[in-house]
Design a protein around this motif. Structure first.
Motif, PDB file in Angstrom:
ATOM      1  N   ALA A   9       0.821  -1.205   0.000  1.00  0.00           N
ATOM      2  CA  ALA A   9       0.000   0.000   0.000  1.00  0.00           C
ATOM      3  C   ALA A   9       0.860   1.261   0.000  1.00  0.00           C
ATOM      4  N   LEU A  32      -4.839   2.029  -8.931  1.00  0.00           N
ATOM      5  CA  LEU A  32      -6.009   1.740  -8.105  1.00  0.00           C
ATOM      6  C   LEU A  32      -6.714   0.462  -8.553  1.00  0.00           C
ATOM      7  N   SER A  35      -4.701  -2.438  -7.333  1.00  0.00           N
ATOM      8  CA  SER A  35      -4.932  -2.623  -5.907  1.00  0.00           C
ATOM      9  C   SER A  35      -6.290  -3.269  -5.665  1.00  0.00           C
ATOM     10  N   LEU A  36      -7.281  -2.825  -6.407  1.00  0.00           N
ATOM     11  CA  LEU A  36      -8.629  -3.387  -6.267  1.00  0.00           C
ATOM     12  C   LEU A  36      -8.635  -4.869  -6.599  1.00  0.00           C
ATOM     13  N   SER A  39      -5.995  -6.603  -3.826  1.00  0.00           N
ATOM     14  CA  SER A  39      -6.195  -6.411  -2.383  1.00  0.00           C
ATOM     15  C   SER A  39      -7.645  -6.244  -1.969  1.00  0.00           C
ATOM     16  N   GLU A  43      -9.234  -2.602   1.367  1.00  0.00           N
ATOM     17  CA  GLU A  43      -7.832  -2.231   1.425  1.00  0.00           C
ATOM     18  C   GLU A  43      -7.533  -1.065   0.483  1.00  0.00           C
ATOM     19  N   THR A  44      -8.122  -1.094  -0.699  1.00  0.00           N
ATOM     20  CA  THR A  44      -7.878  -0.023  -1.663  1.00  0.00           C
ATOM     21  C   THR A  44      -8.377   1.315  -1.134  1.00  0.00           C
ATOM     22  N   VAL A  48      -5.071   3.114   0.534  1.00  0.00           N
ATOM     23  CA  VAL A  48      -4.511   3.847  -0.602  1.00  0.00           C
ATOM     24  C   VAL A  48      -5.275   5.150  -0.844  1.00  0.00           C
TER      25      VAL A  48
END
Length: 245
Positions: A9, A32, A35-36, A39, A43-44, A48
């Protein structure tokens, strides 16, 4: 749905911040979405997006970044919101209405919170910023909503509407969020102030049963009569400002 091991992150935040400074929307989106995918939504959003929003705001206050960057990051993150609300498994049996009260214009954190509720299989109906209390009450009533979340950065957004908020809570669980809610000496009767931790806050809302379902020690919220609903979701200051953005 998250796949594999969570991404770093801190590294993601650094990359997004560099992209914000360069006004590089493609990189913001790519980081993003990665990350999506890897995670997950919680979490995103919490590790983030929200920290980057705070960092950009702090940098604007110190003059390191300008209002241009604030608008850019807001627009970029909104563009990813649809991706954050990816299809989820299971039936969405509960509905939540999200809104910011009149004169509250900062709705992006609330929209991101809505993405977290969507990932918990809620049907999320967002009314956005600067929403009259009458419109909020009408939406709750029309949708037979199971919960309502109102967010504001100013304490006065809630203090000036205590009676309306209490009336609204007689028909649906009402949750208040944001610094304005956190700073209230006493929340309106029948409402719940959500904690700053968005994961915990989402779990609090997620604990609400579907409308009409009784839980141990707690009966279902009753539905207000038309007379009750119609008389009173008016405040002395229930005016919205012209829409912006």
């Amino acid at each position: 749905m998250a796949q594999g091991h969570p991404i770093d992150a801190a590294s993601a935040r650094r990359t997004v911040m560099a992209a914000v400074r360069a006004l590089d929307g493609s990189t913001v989106r790519d980081v993003l979405l990665q990350s999506l995918l890897v995670s997950g939504v919680d979490e995103t959003v919490t590790a983030v997006i929200m920290p980057v929003l705070k960092q950009v705001g702090d940098a604007w206050e110190t003059g390191e970044l300008s209002v241009l960057h604030e608008h850019f990051v807001s627009s970029s993150f909104r563009g990813v919101l649809g991706e954050l609300r990816m299809p989820v498994q299971g039936e969405q049996v509960r509905t939540v209405v999200l809104a910011c009260p009149p004169r509250e214009l900062h709705d992006l954190p609330l929209e991101l919170f809505g993405a977290m509720l969507h990932a918990r299989r809620w049907r999320v109906v967002s009314l956005g910023a600067n929403t009259p209390m009458t419109a909020i009450a009408d939406a709750v009533r029309f949708l037979h909503a199971d919960a309502c979340v109102l967010a504001g950065v100013r304490r006065s957004a809630f203090e000036s509407r205590m009676p309306s908020l209490t009336r609204l809570s007689t028909g649906v669980p009402v949750f208040l969020a944001g610094e304005g809610a956190m700073s209230l000496p006493t929340p309106p009767t029948g409402t719940t102030v959500l904690p700053r931790d968005l994961r915990v806050a989402a779990d609090v809302v997620d604990a609400v049963p579907a409308r009409g379902v009784e839980t141990a020690g707690r009966g279902p919220h009753r539905t207000r009569t038309r007379r009750e609903s119609g008389r009173a979701d008016h405040d002395a200051d229930d005016r919205s400002e012209p829409a912006v953005g």
